[in-house]
Design a protein around this motif. Sequence first.
Motif, mmCIF file in Angstrom:
data_model
loop_
_atom_site.group_PDB
_atom_site.id
_atom_site.type_symbol
_atom_site.label_atom_id
_atom_site.label_comp_id
_atom_site.label_asym_id
_atom_site.label_seq_id
_atom_site.Cartn_x
_atom_site.Cartn_y
_atom_site.Cartn_z
ATOM 1 N N THR A 133 42.494 -6.691 10.636
ATOM 2 C CA THR A 133 43.031 -5.416 10.173
ATOM 3 C C THR A 133 41.889 -4.426 9.999
ATOM 4 N N TYR A 134 42.085 -3.217 10.515
ATOM 5 C CA TYR A 134 41.066 -2.164 10.490
ATOM 6 C C TYR A 134 41.647 -0.866 9.940
ATOM 7 N N PHE A 135 40.735 0.015 9.513
ATOM 8 C CA PHE A 135 41.100 1.329 8.985
ATOM 9 C C PHE A 135 40.194 2.394 9.587
ATOM 10 N N THR A 136 40.763 3.569 9.795
ATOM 11 C CA THR A 136 39.989 4.735 10.212
ATOM 12 C C THR A 136 40.820 5.977 9.938
ATOM 13 N N SER A 137 40.192 7.123 10.091
ATOM 14 C CA SER A 137 40.884 8.397 9.935
ATOM 15 C C SER A 137 40.031 9.489 10.564
ATOM 16 N N ASP A 138 40.681 10.592 10.869
ATOM 17 C CA ASP A 138 39.985 11.813 11.297
ATOM 18 C C ASP A 138 39.094 11.615 12.515
ATOM 19 N N THR A 139 39.589 10.861 13.483
ATOM 20 C CA THR A 139 38.828 10.689 14.716
ATOM 21 C C THR A 139 38.706 12.008 15.479
ATOM 22 N N HIS A 140 39.721 12.848 15.394
ATOM 23 C CA HIS A 140 39.696 14.176 16.030
ATOM 24 C C HIS A 140 39.284 14.091 17.500
ATOM 25 N N VAL A 185 45.532 -1.603 13.373
ATOM 26 C CA VAL A 185 44.653 -0.498 13.004
ATOM 27 C C VAL A 185 45.488 0.531 12.248
ATOM 28 N N TYR A 186 45.132 0.750 10.982
ATOM 29 C CA TYR A 186 45.740 1.817 10.193
ATOM 30 C C TYR A 186 44.920 3.073 10.428
ATOM 31 N N HIS A 187 45.514 4.037 11.095
ATOM 32 C CA HIS A 187 44.838 5.324 11.335
ATOM 33 C C HIS A 187 45.475 6.325 10.380
ATOM 34 N N LEU A 188 44.670 6.863 9.470
ATOM 35 C CA LEU A 188 45.208 7.699 8.399
ATOM 36 C C LEU A 188 45.164 9.187 8.734
ATOM 37 N N GLY A 189 45.455 9.506 9.967
ATOM 38 C CA GLY A 189 45.717 10.891 10.343
ATOM 39 C C GLY A 189 44.613 11.609 11.072
ATOM 40 N N ASP A 190 45.030 12.688 11.732
ATOM 41 C CA ASP A 190 44.175 13.533 12.567
ATOM 42 C C ASP A 190 43.544 12.717 13.685
ATOM 43 N N LEU A 191 44.403 12.083 14.441
ATOM 44 C CA LEU A 191 43.972 11.215 15.524
ATOM 45 C C LEU A 191 43.359 12.008 16.669
ATOM 46 N N CYS A 192 44.087 12.983 17.204
ATOM 47 C CA CYS A 192 43.620 13.708 18.384
ATOM 48 C C CYS A 192 43.995 15.182 18.254
ATOM 49 N N LEU A 193 43.048 16.061 18.548
ATOM 50 C CA LEU A 193 43.340 17.489 18.514
ATOM 51 C C LEU A 193 43.431 18.069 19.912
ATOM 52 N N GLY A 194 43.529 17.205 20.912
ATOM 53 C CA GLY A 194 43.781 17.663 22.267
ATOM 54 C C GLY A 194 45.254 17.982 22.429
ATOM 55 N N ASN A 195 45.643 18.284 23.644
ATOM 56 C CA ASN A 195 47.055 18.564 23.901
ATOM 57 C C ASN A 195 47.841 17.252 23.971
ATOM 58 N N TRP A 205 37.545 10.490 -7.161
ATOM 59 C CA TRP A 205 37.736 9.430 -8.141
ATOM 60 C C TRP A 205 37.256 8.091 -7.588
ATOM 61 N N ASP A 206 36.862 7.188 -8.479
ATOM 62 C CA ASP A 206 36.372 5.876 -8.065
ATOM 63 C C ASP A 206 37.428 5.051 -7.347
ATOM 64 N N ASN A 207 38.717 5.302 -7.646
ATOM 65 C CA ASN A 207 39.750 4.510 -6.983
ATOM 66 C C ASN A 207 40.340 5.223 -5.763
ATOM 67 N N GLN A 208 39.590 6.170 -5.221
ATOM 68 C CA GLN A 208 39.904 6.791 -3.936
ATOM 69 C C GLN A 208 38.797 6.378 -2.961
ATOM 70 N N ILE A 209 39.192 5.931 -1.784
ATOM 71 C CA ILE A 209 38.194 5.511 -0.797
ATOM 72 C C ILE A 209 38.481 6.213 0.528
ATOM 73 N N ASN A 210 37.514 6.993 0.972
ATOM 74 C CA ASN A 210 37.585 7.756 2.210
ATOM 75 C C ASN A 210 37.196 6.838 3.373
ATOM 76 N N VAL A 211 38.153 6.559 4.267
ATOM 77 C CA VAL A 211 37.885 5.685 5.413
ATOM 78 C C VAL A 211 37.735 6.471 6.715
ATOM 79 N N GLY A 212 37.571 7.781 6.613
ATOM 80 C CA GLY A 212 37.390 8.604 7.804
ATOM 81 C C GLY A 212 36.083 8.309 8.517
ATOM 82 N N VAL A 213 36.028 8.637 9.810
ATOM 83 C CA VAL A 213 34.822 8.344 10.586
ATOM 84 C C VAL A 213 33.600 9.100 10.081
ATOM 85 N N ASP A 214 33.800 10.197 9.370
ATOM 86 C CA ASP A 214 32.684 10.976 8.833
ATOM 87 C C ASP A 214 32.366 10.626 7.380
ATOM 88 N N SER A 215 33.067 9.650 6.810
ATOM 89 C CA SER A 215 32.911 9.305 5.401
ATOM 90 C C SER A 215 31.462 8.973 5.054
#
Length: 190
Positions: free
Chosen positions: A3-10, A48-58, A141-151
């Motif tokens: 199981t994997y996590f990511t976000s904001d790949t854009h 893979v849990y992708h937490l949004g903003d996967l692609c900004l292409g068409n 907050w300590d109980n928030q975890i940013n898993v975005g690629v730019d984290s």
Amino acid sequence: MKTYFTSDTHFWHKNILKFENRPYDSIAKMTNDMIDKWNSQVNNEDIVYHLGDLCLGNYEQTVDVLKRLKGKIILIKGNHDFSKHYKKINELGLLHEYHEVGITLNYNKQQMWLTHYPLEIGLRPRKWSIHGHIHGNESTWDNQINVGVDSPHFKHKPFGELITIDELYNVMAERLPAIEERYMNQKRNR
């Protein structure tokens, strides 16, 4: 199965290169390298849990990216993900699941809210907001975890690598004692 996590790949987002100082000189190089890194970690049975903003292409670029990515992708809609596109994409079978807002996930006695935006869920041990959206900023907050690629929290990893559930759990285990102590102090002072 892993199981994997990511976000904001854009994927295919030209301006993200300068907004976040990503290590690429073109969006084609960024998109292709990030797809290669994804596929080097993930097999077709992995989640893979992708937490949004996967692609900004068409639409066509988004479909192409998803056709190239391995794994069972569970997408939580981000602010740049267009519902009408992803509803059609979901019908094509390119996503394992698609959620407009978020879902919960339990792992090793930890409860996680998986959303694009960070949630303020209050100070509670073993309760976590797993999110993206804020790119290179730390969570509030300590109980928030940013898993975005730019984290900034996962900068020790090669850019674009996904976060494993064990890596995420290790962050929770590291933060949990301080959260429990603050929680007990709050209860005593009421």
